[in-house]
Design a protein around this motif. Structure first.
Motif, mmCIF file in Angstrom:
data_model
loop_
_atom_site.group_PDB
_atom_site.id
_atom_site.type_symbol
_atom_site.label_atom_id
_atom_site.label_comp_id
_atom_site.label_asym_id
_atom_site.label_seq_id
_atom_site.Cartn_x
_atom_site.Cartn_y
_atom_site.Cartn_z
ATOM 1 N N LEU A 95 -36.896 -79.421 -61.258
ATOM 2 C CA LEU A 95 -35.717 -79.388 -60.400
ATOM 3 C C LEU A 95 -34.437 -79.314 -61.228
ATOM 4 O O LEU A 95 -34.420 -79.745 -62.376
ATOM 5 C CB LEU A 95 -35.652 -80.654 -59.538
ATOM 6 N N PRO A 96 -33.354 -78.823 -60.625
ATOM 7 C CA PRO A 96 -32.050 -78.985 -61.259
ATOM 8 C C PRO A 96 -31.722 -80.465 -61.420
ATOM 9 O O PRO A 96 -32.158 -81.305 -60.619
ATOM 10 C CB PRO A 96 -31.090 -78.308 -60.264
ATOM 11 N N LEU A 97 -30.955 -80.780 -62.438
ATOM 12 C CA LEU A 97 -30.656 -82.175 -62.764
ATOM 13 C C LEU A 97 -29.996 -82.898 -61.593
ATOM 14 O O LEU A 97 -30.324 -84.053 -61.293
ATOM 15 C CB LEU A 97 -29.753 -82.224 -63.994
ATOM 16 N N ALA A 98 -29.056 -82.245 -60.920
ATOM 17 C CA ALA A 98 -28.354 -82.883 -59.803
ATOM 18 C C ALA A 98 -29.303 -83.191 -58.652
ATOM 19 O O ALA A 98 -29.182 -84.227 -57.996
ATOM 20 C CB ALA A 98 -27.211 -81.991 -59.319
ATOM 21 N N ASP A 99 -30.278 -82.303 -58.399
ATOM 22 C CA ASP A 99 -31.229 -82.523 -57.314
ATOM 23 C C ASP A 99 -32.089 -83.757 -57.569
ATOM 24 O O ASP A 99 -32.255 -84.608 -56.687
ATOM 25 C CB ASP A 99 -32.133 -81.293 -57.156
ATOM 26 N N SER A 100 -32.656 -83.830 -58.776
ATOM 27 C CA SER A 100 -33.526 -84.962 -59.088
ATOM 28 C C SER A 100 -32.738 -86.266 -59.103
ATOM 29 O O SER A 100 -33.240 -87.319 -58.677
ATOM 30 C CB SER A 100 -34.227 -84.754 -60.431
ATOM 31 N N THR A 101 -31.481 -86.227 -59.557
ATOM 32 C CA THR A 101 -30.642 -87.425 -59.555
ATOM 33 C C THR A 101 -30.348 -87.870 -58.128
ATOM 34 O O THR A 101 -30.431 -89.068 -57.804
ATOM 35 C CB THR A 101 -29.313 -87.161 -60.290
ATOM 36 N N ALA A 102 -30.020 -86.924 -57.261
ATOM 37 C CA ALA A 102 -29.721 -87.259 -55.869
ATOM 38 C C ALA A 102 -30.933 -87.862 -55.169
ATOM 39 O O ALA A 102 -30.815 -88.839 -54.412
ATOM 40 C CB ALA A 102 -29.237 -86.017 -55.125
ATOM 41 N N ILE A 103 -32.117 -87.303 -55.422
ATOM 42 C CA ILE A 103 -33.335 -87.834 -54.796
ATOM 43 C C ILE A 103 -33.625 -89.248 -55.284
ATOM 44 O O ILE A 103 -34.090 -90.100 -54.522
ATOM 45 C CB ILE A 103 -34.526 -86.898 -55.074
ATOM 46 N N SER A 104 -33.295 -89.532 -56.545
ATOM 47 C CA SER A 104 -33.551 -90.876 -57.092
ATOM 48 C C SER A 104 -32.720 -91.939 -56.388
ATOM 49 O O SER A 104 -33.070 -93.124 -56.408
ATOM 50 C CB SER A 104 -33.255 -90.900 -58.595
ATOM 51 N N TYR A 105 -31.614 -91.538 -55.747
ATOM 52 C CA TYR A 105 -30.789 -92.500 -55.024
ATOM 53 C C TYR A 105 -31.502 -93.074 -53.804
ATOM 54 O O TYR A 105 -31.016 -94.026 -53.190
ATOM 55 C CB TYR A 105 -29.481 -91.849 -54.572
ATOM 56 N N ALA A 106 -32.640 -92.503 -53.441
ATOM 57 C CA ALA A 106 -33.410 -93.049 -52.325
ATOM 58 C C ALA A 106 -34.020 -94.405 -52.675
ATOM 59 O O ALA A 106 -34.296 -95.218 -51.775
ATOM 60 C CB ALA A 106 -34.519 -92.077 -51.920
ATOM 61 N N MET A 269 -23.727 -82.023 -66.822
ATOM 62 C CA MET A 269 -24.782 -81.657 -67.767
ATOM 63 C C MET A 269 -25.574 -80.459 -67.252
ATOM 64 O O MET A 269 -25.908 -79.541 -68.021
ATOM 65 C CB MET A 269 -25.718 -82.842 -67.988
ATOM 66 N N GLY A 270 -25.895 -80.482 -65.953
ATOM 67 C CA GLY A 270 -26.669 -79.392 -65.373
ATOM 68 C C GLY A 270 -25.967 -78.056 -65.506
ATOM 69 O O GLY A 270 -26.600 -77.022 -65.779
ATOM 70 N N TYR A 271 -24.640 -78.072 -65.361
ATOM 71 C CA TYR A 271 -23.879 -76.828 -65.443
ATOM 72 C C TYR A 271 -23.783 -76.324 -66.884
ATOM 73 O O TYR A 271 -24.048 -75.152 -67.168
ATOM 74 C CB TYR A 271 -22.479 -77.022 -64.869
ATOM 75 N N PHE A 272 -23.413 -77.213 -67.806
ATOM 76 C CA PHE A 272 -23.172 -76.776 -69.183
ATOM 77 C C PHE A 272 -24.455 -76.545 -69.985
ATOM 78 O O PHE A 272 -24.473 -75.720 -70.892
ATOM 79 C CB PHE A 272 -22.282 -77.787 -69.909
ATOM 80 N N VAL A 273 -25.517 -77.274 -69.662
ATOM 81 C CA VAL A 273 -26.763 -77.129 -70.429
ATOM 82 C C VAL A 273 -27.718 -76.130 -69.786
ATOM 83 O O VAL A 273 -28.344 -75.320 -70.481
ATOM 84 C CB VAL A 273 -27.457 -78.497 -70.596
ATOM 85 N N PHE A 274 -27.813 -76.163 -68.437
ATOM 86 C CA PHE A 274 -28.803 -75.323 -67.756
ATOM 87 C C PHE A 274 -28.175 -74.275 -66.830
ATOM 88 O O PHE A 274 -28.904 -73.529 -66.170
ATOM 89 C CB PHE A 274 -29.760 -76.199 -66.937
ATOM 90 N N ALA A 275 -26.844 -74.242 -66.756
ATOM 91 C CA ALA A 275 -26.130 -73.311 -65.864
ATOM 92 C C ALA A 275 -26.526 -73.507 -64.414
ATOM 93 O O ALA A 275 -26.587 -72.555 -63.624
ATOM 94 C CB ALA A 275 -26.381 -71.867 -66.294
ATOM 95 N N ASP A 276 -26.797 -74.760 -64.026
ATOM 96 C CA ASP A 276 -27.157 -75.096 -62.648
ATOM 97 C C ASP A 276 -25.922 -75.566 -61.878
ATOM 98 O O ASP A 276 -25.061 -76.259 -62.444
ATOM 99 C CB ASP A 276 -28.205 -76.212 -62.606
#
Length: 318
Positions: A95-106, A269-276
């Motif tokens: 997953l993109p970093l932001a997606d996995s981070t958002a899901i972890s907030y559950a 990080m997702g944008y600068f490292v993975f262009a997400d």
């Protein structure tokens, strides 16, 4: 130290912990492209012992790491935590970093009903409502990934979302287990034993990887991969240290909301490292989850103050 200065120090340490964990997650995604997740989990746990023992030596608590009251309870927490770490890392690689981070907030939202059913904690309508709204946010985040092909492993991101959600569930159960452990065990023994058990359990994937294709066979890392794997553990250990020390300077209710700054780091990080770039579902659902999580924290603080006042009133004056 003045109260305001202590609060600022606690907040800064909390922010440093979120940055360290986001750096760890970024490196997990980098390493996970070529290295099996079981091997990454092992390195995350084993090399985290380096900063951990430095902290324990500084605080003269090394021997506390080897004192146990109930090793069986540590084992239960270790199995749950290792399973959650494995699942979360699989999610990070898909997953993109932001997606996995958002899901972890559950995870914090799940702790509320688990505490009610497993620990007998009182939960009133305000928190139930906030948790329900928070789960709506989780569904919004997962909505693009709610595809039946995920169960067949045909869609990489949908499969990653399921693993990330599974990691959040395990994290919630692990939190409940830690709440039980802190009553009878030292912080040093809880953290050290968890890291050691995760490393040992991850070693099981070494022989299994040769016969189970999904797990993946361990590889001899290149010098660059070896550096990344070591830093996964170091950043993970530093994040744990910053987090632990932060609670010595400020109340949980004050610094807990700053956990959500990890979304800012993840998007950056997702944008600068993975262009997400995060999707509108992640942004909208993440905002709902963050708002409900902050409300739960605020409600916990208010109830804590009320209980403190009640104890003060009920205490007989000498």
């Amino acid at each position: 130290m003045p109260v305001l200065s202590c609060a600022v120090t606690g907040i800064i340490l909390k922010l440093l912990s979120t940055m360290a964990f986001t750096c760890m997650s970024t490196l997990v995604r980098v390493a996970g492209q070529d290295v099996p997740v079981g091997e990454v989990v092992f390195c995350r746990s084993f090399f985290a012992l380096i900063p951990l023992f430095l902290m324990l030596a500084w605080r003269h608590e090394i021997m506390d790491a080897f004192r146990y009251t109930s090793f069986a309870s540590h084992m239960k927490r270790g199995v749950i935590g290792a399973t959650g770490m494995f699942s979360g890392f699989v999610g990070l690689t898909m997953l993109p970093l932001a997606d996995s981070t958002a899901i972890s907030y559950a995870a914090p939202l799940m702790v509320v009903p688990l505490a009610y059913f497993l620990l007998g904690e009182q939960v009133r309508i305000y928190r139930w409502s906030a948790v329900a709204i928070g789960f709506v946010g989780v569904v919004v985040i997962l909505w693009p990934h709610l595809d039946i092909t995920a169960f067949a492993g045909r869609d990489r991101q949908s499969t990653g979302a399921l693993f990330a959600l599974g990691g959040a569930v395990c994290a919630a159960f692990a939190t409940i287990q830690v709440r039980k452990l802190v009553n009878v065990e030292t912080t040093a023994s809880i953290v050290f034993t968890f890291m050691m058990l995760c490393a040992l359990l991850a070693l099981i994937t070494w022989p299994l990887g040769k016969v189970v294709p999904f797990i993946g066979q361990w590889v001899m890392p290149t010098p660059w991969q070896g550096f990344v794997l070591v830093m996964v553990g170091v950043f993970g250990g530093l994040g744990q240290i910053f987090l632990t020390i932060s609670y010595r300077y400020a109340d949980t209710s004050l610094i807990a909301p700053f956990e959500y700054f990890s979304m800012i780091w993840a998007i950056t990080m997702g944008y600068f490292v993975f262009a997400d770039l995060p999707s509108r579902y992640v942004l909208a659902g993440g905002a709902i989850v963050v708002a409900s999580g902050i409300f739960v924290i605020w409600r916990e603080q208010k109830l804590g103050l009320e209980r403190a006042r009640q104890r003060k009133v009920s205490t007989p004056q000498g």
